[in-house]
Design a protein around this motif. Structure first.
Motif, mmCIF file in Angstrom:
data_model
loop_
_atom_site.group_PDB
_atom_site.id
_atom_site.type_symbol
_atom_site.label_atom_id
_atom_site.label_comp_id
_atom_site.label_asym_id
_atom_site.label_seq_id
_atom_site.Cartn_x
_atom_site.Cartn_y
_atom_site.Cartn_z
ATOM 1 N N TYR A 223 -41.072 21.677 -51.986
ATOM 2 C CA TYR A 223 -40.844 20.737 -53.086
ATOM 3 C C TYR A 223 -39.518 20.018 -52.895
ATOM 4 O O TYR A 223 -38.554 20.584 -52.369
ATOM 5 C CB TYR A 223 -40.813 21.478 -54.427
ATOM 6 N N GLU A 224 -39.487 18.760 -53.323
ATOM 7 C CA GLU A 224 -38.263 17.971 -53.405
ATOM 8 C C GLU A 224 -38.233 17.263 -54.749
ATOM 9 O O GLU A 224 -39.240 16.673 -55.161
ATOM 10 C CB GLU A 224 -38.203 16.930 -52.281
ATOM 11 N N ASN A 225 -37.095 17.336 -55.425
ATOM 12 C CA ASN A 225 -36.947 16.686 -56.731
ATOM 13 C C ASN A 225 -38.072 17.084 -57.681
ATOM 14 O O ASN A 225 -38.645 16.248 -58.391
ATOM 15 C CB ASN A 225 -36.898 15.161 -56.564
ATOM 16 N N ASP A 226 -38.413 18.361 -57.638
ATOM 17 C CA ASP A 226 -39.410 18.956 -58.528
ATOM 18 C C ASP A 226 -40.813 18.403 -58.310
ATOM 19 O O ASP A 226 -41.668 18.492 -59.200
ATOM 20 C CB ASP A 226 -39.006 18.773 -59.999
ATOM 21 N N ALA A 227 -41.075 17.862 -57.114
ATOM 22 C CA ALA A 227 -42.408 17.358 -56.783
ATOM 23 C C ALA A 227 -42.753 17.803 -55.364
ATOM 24 O O ALA A 227 -41.855 18.016 -54.533
ATOM 25 C CB ALA A 227 -42.449 15.841 -56.883
ATOM 26 N N PRO A 228 -44.042 17.963 -55.058
ATOM 27 C CA PRO A 228 -44.415 18.343 -53.698
ATOM 28 C C PRO A 228 -43.823 17.379 -52.675
ATOM 29 O O PRO A 228 -43.856 16.156 -52.857
ATOM 30 C CB PRO A 228 -45.947 18.265 -53.717
ATOM 31 N N ALA A 229 -43.266 17.924 -51.608
ATOM 32 C CA ALA A 229 -42.633 17.097 -50.582
ATOM 33 C C ALA A 229 -43.692 16.274 -49.839
ATOM 34 O O ALA A 229 -44.814 16.734 -49.606
ATOM 35 C CB ALA A 229 -41.868 17.978 -49.601
ATOM 36 N N ALA A 230 -43.311 15.069 -49.482
ATOM 37 C CA ALA A 230 -44.181 14.229 -48.650
ATOM 38 C C ALA A 230 -43.996 14.642 -47.195
ATOM 39 O O ALA A 230 -42.893 14.562 -46.657
ATOM 40 C CB ALA A 230 -43.828 12.757 -48.835
ATOM 41 N N THR A 231 -45.072 15.095 -46.570
ATOM 42 C CA THR A 231 -44.992 15.589 -45.191
ATOM 43 C C THR A 231 -46.126 14.968 -44.369
ATOM 44 O O THR A 231 -47.122 15.631 -44.056
ATOM 45 C CB THR A 231 -45.091 17.124 -45.159
ATOM 46 N N PRO A 232 -45.985 13.700 -44.016
ATOM 47 C CA PRO A 232 -47.076 13.013 -43.308
ATOM 48 C C PRO A 232 -47.376 13.598 -41.931
ATOM 49 O O PRO A 232 -48.509 13.479 -41.446
ATOM 50 C CB PRO A 232 -46.566 11.569 -43.215
ATOM 51 N N THR A 233 -46.369 14.187 -41.300
ATOM 52 C CA THR A 233 -46.600 14.837 -40.006
ATOM 53 C C THR A 233 -46.939 16.296 -40.259
ATOM 54 O O THR A 233 -46.117 17.053 -40.800
ATOM 55 C CB THR A 233 -45.367 14.726 -39.109
ATOM 56 N N HIS A 234 -48.148 16.693 -39.884
ATOM 57 C CA HIS A 234 -48.581 18.071 -40.124
ATOM 58 C C HIS A 234 -49.739 18.403 -39.189
ATOM 59 O O HIS A 234 -50.362 17.510 -38.583
ATOM 60 C CB HIS A 234 -49.001 18.266 -41.585
ATOM 61 N N PHE A 235 -50.034 19.691 -39.056
ATOM 62 C CA PHE A 235 -51.162 20.117 -38.243
ATOM 63 C C PHE A 235 -52.480 19.802 -38.955
ATOM 64 O O PHE A 235 -52.568 19.862 -40.185
ATOM 65 C CB PHE A 235 -51.097 21.622 -37.969
ATOM 66 N N VAL A 236 -53.489 19.490 -38.173
ATOM 67 C CA VAL A 236 -54.839 19.271 -38.688
ATOM 68 C C VAL A 236 -55.575 20.610 -38.696
ATOM 69 O O VAL A 236 -55.552 21.352 -37.704
ATOM 70 C CB VAL A 236 -55.594 18.245 -37.832
ATOM 71 N N TRP A 237 -56.212 20.931 -39.805
ATOM 72 C CA TRP A 237 -56.910 22.209 -39.970
ATOM 73 C C TRP A 237 -58.214 22.214 -39.178
ATOM 74 O O TRP A 237 -59.023 21.299 -39.281
ATOM 75 C CB TRP A 237 -57.193 22.427 -41.447
ATOM 76 N N ASN A 238 -58.426 23.245 -38.362
ATOM 77 C CA ASN A 238 -59.665 23.388 -37.593
ATOM 78 C C ASN A 238 -60.192 24.804 -37.800
ATOM 79 O O ASN A 238 -59.624 25.757 -37.276
ATOM 80 C CB ASN A 238 -59.411 23.124 -36.107
ATOM 81 N N ALA A 239 -61.251 24.935 -38.598
ATOM 82 C CA ALA A 239 -61.807 26.250 -38.921
ATOM 83 C C ALA A 239 -63.011 26.612 -38.057
ATOM 84 O O ALA A 239 -63.733 27.565 -38.354
ATOM 85 C CB ALA A 239 -62.199 26.291 -40.394
ATOM 86 N N ASP A 240 -63.231 25.870 -36.959
ATOM 87 C CA ASP A 240 -64.354 26.171 -36.070
ATOM 88 C C ASP A 240 -64.158 27.534 -35.403
ATOM 89 O O ASP A 240 -63.035 28.025 -35.257
ATOM 90 C CB ASP A 240 -64.487 25.104 -34.990
#
Length: 693
Positions: A223-240
């Motif tokens: 969280y930042e400033n009491d709101a969920p942080a913006a994190t555009p760079t992240h891993f893509v979920w693969n449940a295969d």
């Protein structure tokens, strides 16, 4: 190649050279990752842009690792990595370790007291400045000059920016120094955690082993400033379903390895450090078990500390097994002999003998280690907790030393109280954590009694530590009388500075003030006689290692971000023969209904909804160690396939060298986590956020 000659294995263990037969070896820094070697070994096609995305998606959370999995600050780590947060948020009446924590909305996500998370944003070389700072100095003057320079570098880079943390990192045991800059999140909230029974199925019996059947996964949110942080760079979920033999990468912050130590240094660990740490840990565990058996409340209070101690003890057992393994140590010795031969044939040795210098330090280290470990900690060698891990004691020491040190210029302070590090100190000091007086007294009483036993009654420090009181009397008086459990009291003392601390009548503050001369003297002795000469000789060895083997050498792990790689594969050596996967069907078959092989109630109730063929856990040949817990396991497409949560007992030799025969990391898969979220805990909103197909 599966089997190695002793000579080649020695080179692998000691040098981590690029010619290693099994190229999985190495906990590589992101600014020196062998891209071409990894691609050639795995048949992948990663590049620098891929490395940058993985680095910016990787998270350091306390002493664990983690990975960003959504654009809104959602992070996956291990359940055991959030255990302290869960314990701090729980009460005996509402115990999330027993029930799990599955909030229906983001508004119900709860802040982890004192929790911080960091993402590595930049790496800069500061070797020249750090080497210049210690040039021509010896002993404690050398140590303090380098500490002061590190503080200056950190302050110049980050100043008072609460949203960043800068850290000067020593690599190659002083051969290089890098400035690591982190994006820091001080508002970390628990978003999901299963019942402990689901995450620790098999308990201590299954710990550091395989097959495993554990959903050791949890989610936090930044969280930042009491709101969920913006994190555009992240891993893509693969449940295969994972595929045996597939190439994978593991990104995390492994705690510490000692692969670049000399044989003489390893003998000190084998003969002094590990035996002492193991004996002390086993007795503290026994005292905590006795405490836990006295009442249901005590059982609740001691649950998390006992699990931590059991983990530490079993890790030590595996490391001791490596250091008494004749073949393993012969490989280490052969590797050192090769290195020394190359060093002696060099043209610029100037008659120096860093091995001899390190050998000369060992008798002193052996003599000073017990007092340093028990009274100060911070040796980088062992695991014995100061004051038994008493939170009240550690807060009191921070307040007393912090006040004393902040009265000095930043460059003259103990390094942990430099201006660049004060925000982190304050974060831990002001956190609202529950304190259990009974547990605090058990920890402190154990510490006082063991310190008296190991250092002897007549040791000057013991006399100063106990005065005329017994460990039982002193610990009871200090715990019963202190008010430091109140964060407002701690804040007032910190902000009041030295005058407020010296005027305080709190018995624990008075006690810490009274033992500063003894404990500081022990630390000074260690820095002068052990740390400084060790650092200087290690720096010389690092330079020689670069000259002998070039840049294809990786540094020891230091709790900083690293990338390793390998394949999904099982094991076929005596003591661990198994395939790479376990499934939910295997869990149902293994369950007996009696602890520790009883399935968590909510998980058992969902049995008919879960596809039994779903892979729960898997093993990799990647190079990991303690601190790698929670590390995201990703494929060449940058998709996350799981999180590292364990390894095997035989793998604990990884502290001293990578052994291609036995090294296996144990992973909880994204498929298992998806099934748990969707079919067991009703966390459909997280499943949607993860973008599950």
């Amino acid at each position: 190649m599966r089997h190695l000659t002793p000579a080649l294995a020695a080179a692998l263990l000691t040098l981590a050279a690029a010619s290693a037969a099994r190229a999985e070896e190495g906990m590589w820094t992101f600014d020196n990752f062998p891209i071409a070697r990894a691609n050639a070994t795995l048949g992948t096609n990663i590049d620098q842009a891929w490395l940058d995305r993985v680095r910016l998606s990787s998270v350091k959370f306390g002493g664990c690792s983690a990975g960003l999995v959504s654009g809104e600050g959602l992070v996956m780590t291990n359940n055991h990595c959030v255990a302290t947060c869960v314990a701090n948020l729980s009460t005996q009446a509402v115990n999330y370790a027993e029930t799990g924590f599955a909030p229906r909305s983001r508004e119900e996500e709860l802040k982890c007291p004192g929790g911080t998370a960091e993402i590595l944003t930049d790496i800069a070389d500061v070797t020249e400045r750090m080497h210049a700072a210690g040039a021509g100095l010896e002993g404690q003057a050398f140590t303090r000059a380098r500490d002061a320079e590190a503080g200056r570098i950190e302050q110049e880079a980050c100043g008072g920016d609460a949203g960043r943390r800068c850290q000067v990192v020593s690599l190659y045991r002083g051969g290089q120094f890098k400035l690591y800059t982190y994006k820091k999140y001080s508002d970390v909230r628990l978003a999901f955690a299963p019942e402990d029974r689901a995450a620790t199925f098999g308990g201590d019996l299954d710990n550091f082993s395989f097959p495993r059947f554990a959903i050791d996964a949890a989610f936090i949110r930044l969280y930042e400033n009491d709101a969920p942080a913006a994190t555009p760079t992240h891993f893509v979920w693969n449940a295969d379903k994972p595929v045996e033999g597939s190439p994978v990468f593991v990104s995390g912050s492994p705690g510490a390895t000692q692969r670049l130590l000399t044989i003489d240094q390893l003998m000190t660990i084998r003969d002094v450090v590990l035996p002492m740490d193991q004996l002390l840990a086993s007795e503290l565990r026994g005292r905590l078990i006795r405490f836990s058996e006295e009442s249901e409340e005590n059982a609740f209070i001691a649950m998390d500390p006992i699990v931590g101690l059991e983990n530490t003890y079993k890790r030590g057992r595996g490391r001791m097994a490596a250091l008494i393994d004749a073949d393993f140590m012969r490989m280490k010795a052969d590797g050192e002999a090769d290195f020394r031969g190359r060093y002696a044939s060099g043209s610029s040795t100037s008659g120096a003998d860093p091995w001899g210098e390190l050998a000369a330090v060992q008798p002193i280290a052996r003599e000073l280690y017990p007092a340093m470990a028990l009274l100060e900690g911070g040796t980088g060698m062992g695991t014995t907790p100061v004051a038994g891990g008493s939170q009240l004691f550690l807060w009191a020491r921070t307040l007393v030393r912090g006040a004393q040190e902040r009265a000095k210029p930043s460059a003259e302070r103990l390094p942990e109280y430099a201006d660049s590090r004060l925000s982190g100190v304050q974060s831990g000091l002001f956190a609202e954590r529950p304190v259990y007086p009974g547990l605090e007294q058990v920890r402190m009483e154990w510490w006082l009694s063991k310190t008296r036993e190991w250092l002897t009654v007549d040791h000057p420090s013991v006399r100063g530590l106990l005065g005329r009181e017994s460990p039982e009397q002193l610990s009871a008086r200090l715990v019963e009388g202190t008010t430091l459990a109140d964060p407002a009291v701690r804040r007032a003392l910190w902000e009041g500075g030295l005058a407020a601390v010296e005027a305080s009548q709190d018995p624990l503050i008075r006690y810490l003030l009274s033992i500063q001369d003894e404990t500081r003297a022990i630390r000074s002795d260690w820095e002068e006689k052990v740390q400084a000469p060790t650092d200087r000789a290690s720096e010389a060895l690092a330079a020689a290692r670069f000259q002998a083997y070039g840049s294809a050498v990786y540094p020891d792990a230091t709790g900083t971000l690293r990338l390793t790689y390998g394949k999904i594969e099982g094991s076929d050596v005596p003591g661990q023969r198994w395939g790479p996967f376990t499934t939910f069907d295997g869990l149902w078959d293994r369950a007996t209904g009696a602890p520790p092989f009883d399935v968590a109630p909510r998980l058992l109730a969902a049995r008919e909804r879960i596809d039994g063929a779903t892979v729960m856990n898997m093993t990799l040949s990647s190079d990991t160690i303690g601190g790698s817990s929670g590390s995201p396991v990703v494929n060449a497409a940058g998709e996350i396939l799981g999180a590292n949560f364990d390894s095997t007992v035989l793998t604990q030799r990884n502290a001293y060298g990578y052994d291609v025969r036995v090294n296996r990391s144990v992973i909880v898969t994204t498929g298992a986590v998806t099934a748990a979220l969707r079919d067991v805990y009703g966390m459909e909103r997280l499943v949607q956020e993860l973008g599950v197909r």
